[in-house]
Design a protein around this motif. Structure first.
Motif, PDB file in Angstrom:
ATOM      1  N   ALA A 105       1.228  -0.838  -0.112  1.00 10.68           N
ATOM      2  CA  ALA A 105       0.257   0.096   0.219  1.00 10.68           C
ATOM      3  C   ALA A 105       0.643   1.580   0.316  1.00 10.68           C
ATOM      4  O   ALA A 105       0.415   2.705  -0.030  1.00 10.68           O
ATOM      5  CB  ALA A 105      -0.918  -0.281   1.333  1.00 10.68           C
ATOM      6  N   SER A 106       1.864   1.056   0.055  1.00 12.56           N
ATOM      7  CA  SER A 106       2.886   1.870   0.889  1.00 12.56           C
ATOM      8  C   SER A 106       4.573   2.108  -0.039  1.00 12.56           C
ATOM      9  O   SER A 106       5.677   2.014   0.376  1.00 12.56           O
ATOM     10  CB  SER A 106       3.483   3.115   1.616  1.00 12.56           C
ATOM     11  OG  SER A 106       1.676   3.038   2.635  1.00 12.56           O
ATOM     12  N   PRO A 107       3.922   2.258  -1.515  1.00 12.95           N
ATOM     13  CA  PRO A 107       5.202   1.532  -1.891  1.00 12.95           C
ATOM     14  C   PRO A 107       6.866   2.573  -1.748  1.00 12.95           C
ATOM     15  O   PRO A 107       6.534   3.949  -1.528  1.00 12.95           O
ATOM     16  CB  PRO A 107       4.911   2.219  -4.228  1.00 12.95           C
ATOM     17  CG  PRO A 107       3.879   2.006  -3.793  1.00 12.95           C
ATOM     18  CD  PRO A 107       3.554   2.372  -2.712  1.00 12.95           C
ATOM     19  N   GLY A 108       7.814   1.914  -1.651  1.00 11.37           N
ATOM     20  CA  GLY A 108       9.117   2.844  -1.407  1.00 11.37           C
ATOM     21  C   GLY A 108       9.167   2.844   0.525  1.00 11.37           C
ATOM     22  O   GLY A 108       9.499   3.794   0.494  1.00 11.37           O
ATOM     23  N   ARG A 109       7.855   2.967   0.967  1.00 14.19           N
ATOM     24  CA  ARG A 109       8.523   2.812   2.721  1.00 14.19           C
ATOM     25  C   ARG A 109       8.267   1.275   3.127  1.00 14.19           C
ATOM     26  O   ARG A 109       6.447   0.894   3.691  1.00 14.19           O
ATOM     27  CB  ARG A 109       7.171   3.870   2.817  1.00 14.19           C
ATOM     28  CG  ARG A 109       7.355   4.197   4.217  1.00 14.19           C
ATOM     29  CD  ARG A 109       6.091   4.591   4.952  1.00 14.19           C
ATOM     30  NE  ARG A 109       4.930   4.454   5.007  1.00 14.19           N
ATOM     31  CZ  ARG A 109       4.164   2.706   5.896  1.00 14.19           C
ATOM     32  NH1 ARG A 109       5.440   2.371   7.014  1.00 14.19           N
ATOM     33  NH2 ARG A 109       3.183   1.777   5.809  1.00 14.19           N
ATOM     34  N   LYS A 110       9.221   0.832   3.373  1.00 16.94           N
ATOM     35  CA  LYS A 110       9.461  -0.640   4.179  1.00 16.94           C
ATOM     36  C   LYS A 110       8.801  -0.526   5.400  1.00 16.94           C
ATOM     37  O   LYS A 110       9.485   0.029   6.128  1.00 16.94           O
ATOM     38  CB  LYS A 110      10.547  -1.062   3.594  1.00 16.94           C
ATOM     39  CG  LYS A 110      10.746  -1.049   2.246  1.00 16.94           C
ATOM     40  CD  LYS A 110      12.478  -2.512   1.607  1.00 16.94           C
ATOM     41  CE  LYS A 110      13.369  -1.614   2.421  1.00 16.94           C
ATOM     42  NZ  LYS A 110      14.659  -2.695   2.047  1.00 16.94           N
ATOM     43  N   PRO A 111       8.046  -1.355   6.113  1.00 14.85           N
ATOM     44  CA  PRO A 111       8.550  -1.277   7.418  1.00 14.85           C
ATOM     45  C   PRO A 111       8.764  -2.079   8.318  1.00 14.85           C
ATOM     46  O   PRO A 111       9.323  -3.001   7.582  1.00 14.85           O
ATOM     47  CB  PRO A 111       6.490  -2.148   7.290  1.00 14.85           C
ATOM     48  CG  PRO A 111       6.276  -2.899   6.244  1.00 14.85           C
ATOM     49  CD  PRO A 111       6.424  -2.576   5.346  1.00 14.85           C
ATOM     50  N   LEU A 112       9.342  -2.535   9.014  1.00 13.02           N
ATOM     51  CA  LEU A 112      10.159  -2.999  10.093  1.00 13.02           C
ATOM     52  C   LEU A 112       9.597  -3.879  11.033  1.00 13.02           C
ATOM     53  O   LEU A 112       8.347  -3.584  11.631  1.00 13.02           O
ATOM     54  CB  LEU A 112      10.674  -1.904  10.883  1.00 13.02           C
ATOM     55  CG  LEU A 112      12.063  -2.442  12.177  1.00 13.02           C
ATOM     56  CD1 LEU A 112      13.088  -3.171  10.990  1.00 13.02           C
ATOM     57  CD2 LEU A 112      12.131  -1.476  13.299  1.00 13.02           C
ATOM     58  N   TYR A 113      10.276  -4.877  10.878  1.00  7.35           N
ATOM     59  CA  TYR A 113       9.634  -6.105  11.406  1.00  7.35           C
ATOM     60  C   TYR A 113      10.782  -6.778  12.680  1.00  7.35           C
ATOM     61  O   TYR A 113      11.917  -6.950  12.569  1.00  7.35           O
ATOM     62  CB  TYR A 113       9.378  -7.260  10.525  1.00  7.35           C
ATOM     63  CG  TYR A 113       8.739  -8.617  11.845  1.00  7.35           C
ATOM     64  CD1 TYR A 113       8.134  -8.370  13.602  1.00  7.35           C
ATOM     65  CD2 TYR A 113       8.729  -9.832  11.428  1.00  7.35           C
ATOM     66  CE1 TYR A 113       7.528  -9.460  13.711  1.00  7.35           C
ATOM     67  CE2 TYR A 113       8.100 -10.986  12.463  1.00  7.35           C
ATOM     68  CZ  TYR A 113       7.999 -10.698  13.416  1.00  7.35           C
ATOM     69  OH  TYR A 113       6.687 -11.799  13.940  1.00  7.35           O
ATOM     70  N   ILE A 174      14.759  -7.635  11.499  1.00  4.01           N
ATOM     71  CA  ILE A 174      15.797  -7.814  11.981  1.00  4.01           C
ATOM     72  C   ILE A 174      15.002  -9.437  13.623  1.00  4.01           C
ATOM     73  O   ILE A 174      14.247  -8.728  14.321  1.00  4.01           O
ATOM     74  CB  ILE A 174      15.697  -6.692  13.517  1.00  4.01           C
ATOM     75  CG1 ILE A 174      16.766  -6.140  12.180  1.00  4.01           C
ATOM     76  CG2 ILE A 174      16.870  -6.733  14.702  1.00  4.01           C
ATOM     77  CD1 ILE A 174      16.726  -4.678  12.557  1.00  4.01           C
ATOM     78  N   ILE A 175      16.341 -10.279  13.452  1.00  3.47           N
ATOM     79  CA  ILE A 175      15.109 -11.135  14.332  1.00  3.47           C
ATOM     80  C   ILE A 175      16.759 -11.076  15.712  1.00  3.47           C
ATOM     81  O   ILE A 175      17.945 -11.020  15.213  1.00  3.47           O
ATOM     82  CB  ILE A 175      15.558 -12.647  13.909  1.00  3.47           C
ATOM     83  CG1 ILE A 175      14.328 -12.471  12.875  1.00  3.47           C
ATOM     84  CG2 ILE A 175      15.161 -13.554  15.162  1.00  3.47           C
ATOM     85  CD1 ILE A 175      15.132 -13.720  12.523  1.00  3.47           C
ATOM     86  N   VAL A 176      16.413 -10.852  16.718  1.00  2.00           N
ATOM     87  CA  VAL A 176      16.951 -10.850  17.951  1.00  2.00           C
ATOM     88  C   VAL A 176      17.263 -12.042  18.692  1.00  2.00           C
ATOM     89  O   VAL A 176      15.503 -12.836  19.263  1.00  2.00           O
ATOM     90  CB  VAL A 176      16.470  -9.799  19.370  1.00  2.00           C
ATOM     91  CG1 VAL A 176      17.341  -9.897  20.809  1.00  2.00           C
ATOM     92  CG2 VAL A 176      17.034  -8.440  18.169  1.00  2.00           C
ATOM     93  N   PHE A 177      18.141 -13.009  19.364  1.00  6.55           N
ATOM     94  CA  PHE A 177      18.423 -14.402  19.633  1.00  6.55           C
ATOM     95  C   PHE A 177      18.652 -14.456  20.841  1.00  6.55           C
ATOM     96  O   PHE A 177      20.540 -14.148  20.906  1.00  6.55           O
ATOM     97  CB  PHE A 177      18.793 -15.525  18.684  1.00  6.55           C
ATOM     98  CG  PHE A 177      18.679 -15.286  16.846  1.00  6.55           C
ATOM     99  CD1 PHE A 177      17.773 -16.682  16.834  1.00  6.55           C
ATOM    100  CD2 PHE A 177      18.739 -14.359  16.602  1.00  6.55           C
ATOM    101  CE1 PHE A 177      17.280 -16.568  15.801  1.00  6.55           C
ATOM    102  CE2 PHE A 177      18.114 -14.642  15.397  1.00  6.55           C
ATOM    103  CZ  PHE A 177      17.935 -15.442  14.577  1.00  6.55           C
ATOM    104  N   GLY A 248      20.206  -9.331   9.322  1.00  6.05           N
ATOM    105  CA  GLY A 248      19.965  -8.713  10.215  1.00  6.05           C
ATOM    106  C   GLY A 248      19.358 -10.214  11.360  1.00  6.05           C
ATOM    107  O   GLY A 248      18.276  -9.829  12.347  1.00  6.05           O
ATOM    108  N   LEU A 249      20.197 -10.586  11.680  1.00  2.54           N
ATOM    109  CA  LEU A 249      20.752 -11.559  13.014  1.00  2.54           C
ATOM    110  C   LEU A 249      21.526 -11.608  14.176  1.00  2.54           C
ATOM    111  O   LEU A 249      22.617 -10.776  14.059  1.00  2.54           O
ATOM    112  CB  LEU A 249      20.899 -12.652  12.230  1.00  2.54           C
ATOM    113  CG  LEU A 249      19.910 -13.458  11.324  1.00  2.54           C
ATOM    114  CD1 LEU A 249      20.835 -14.074  10.815  1.00  2.54           C
ATOM    115  CD2 LEU A 249      18.561 -13.544  10.967  1.00  2.54           C
TER     116      LEU A 249
END
Length: 352
Positions: A105-113, A174-177, A248-249
């Motif tokens: 829905a918002s090309p060019g604006r990547k959400p963060l997980y 990003i995943i944090v372990f 991103g680990l």
């Protein structure tokens, strides 16, 4: 993210042990960021307790099984943080689906997980036995597909990384372990899940025990240091300097002495025996009726060695300062006492 508005956060696990610890840091460091928290059974008391930690948090009622709620909130959030469950694939799938629609829905604006997993991905299936060599993994150069494929967490983690590497409707991931988290939390949940599980099992069977002889061990980390790790990766992501996707680990581990399961369960057993809670002190292997129902999952997670180095977190300026101040062994009696208090307060006395 709009240039005029602060990024919004959708938070799963805000009422938990690590989640509420991190929420306090978030309120202090980024009070301007709007936070929406998914909360199961949001009674006035639970909402008040959550808002005492972060006054501006807004609560949405739902559970990890509520696909429509999670997708809806992920579609409109700039950032999703999941500290609720490392292994709940349906909620991860709902989150990724919502974020994919968000990105489309918002090309060019990547959400963060930002997802919280665990070093169970590294388990060597030693089954609690002594081994001659344990590989120590760095998070730099880590490829999840090179981990033992039946290990815990990977079912969720690999699709997250894949979502962070695609070109169509991309997501920043990003995943944090964390390794073995310990310490008394200052948020809504005071004790870590593994402690409560082993305490409940000890009370059930009458002694403290292990999966196999308990010679396996892993790095450990104070809960305050894990919350700090999450804050560091969030800050780096907001600044555009975080490693993401396949890079991103992030392992969150201290280099304090590892404590074999046999050793800390012995401390637990002696403590509980001295209080008259179990029938015998010390520790011994758990019986088949306890370990068999969990099968390979239990052996992989609770009977394995997991050695990790937090090289990537050190790059962003993080250090495990609380782990250096109070060790797992030093913290254990207080953790057991806090867990016992929680356990007794949860027991409902029948009305005569």
């Amino acid at each position: 993210m709009s240039a005029d508005l602060p990024p919004t956060i959708f938070f799963l696990g805000a009422t938990g042990y690590l989640g509420s610890e991190f929420l306090a840091l978030l309120a202090h460091e980024y009070p301007q960021l709007p936070v929406v928290a998914l909360v199961r059974s949001p009674t006035p008391a639970r909402v008040a307790a959550l808002q005492a930690i972060h006054p501006a948090v807004r609560v949405v009622e739902g559970t990890l099984a509520d696909d429509d709620v999670i997708q809806r909130e992920a579609q409109v959030a700039d950032i999703v943080i999941n500290a609720a469950s490392s292994d709940h694939w349906p909620s991860v799938r709902s989150t990724l689906s919502g974020l994919e629609k968000n990105s489309a829905a918002s090309p060019g604006r990547k959400p963060l997980y930002i997802h919280v997993s665990g070093t169970g991905i590294l388990g060597d299936n030693a089954r609690g036995e002594r081994v001659d060599y344990v590989r120590e993994y760095s998070d730099i150069g880590l490829d999840l597909r090179n981990c033992p494929p039946t290990n815990t967490h990977l079912e969720c983690d690999i699709p997250i990384v894949e979502a962070g590497t695609r070109t169509e409707n991309p997501i920043r991931t990003i995943i944090v372990f964390p390794s073995q988290i310990y310490g008394i939390g200052q948020g809504m949940q005071k004790t870590t899940l593994w402690l409560r599980i082993f305490l409940d099992l000890a009370i059930q069977v009458g002694y403290s025990g292990t999966w196999g002889p308990g010679h396996n061990s892993m790095n450990n980390i104070h809960v305050k240091d894990v919350a700090s790790a999450l804050l560091h990766v969030l800050r780096a992501a907001l600044q555009g300097t975080a490693d993401e996707g396949t890079e991103g680990l992030y392992f969150a581990s201290s280099l304090e002495p590892k404590v074999p399961y046999h050793d800390w369960t012995k401390i637990m057993g002696d403590y509980l025996f001295a209080k008259g809670i179990v029938k015998q002190g010390d520790t011994q292997p758990m019986p088949p009726r306890i370990v068999d129902p969990l099968g390979h999952y239990g052996w992989s997670l609770l009977g394995s060695n997991q050695f990790s180095k937090s090289d990537r977190l050190l790059r962003v300026g993080w250090a495990p300062v609380y782990s250096a101040k109070e060790s797992l062994v030093e913290s254990l009696p207080g953790m057991i006492e806090a867990a016992l208090e929680d356990r007794s307060s949860a027991i409902v006395t029948p009305v005569p």
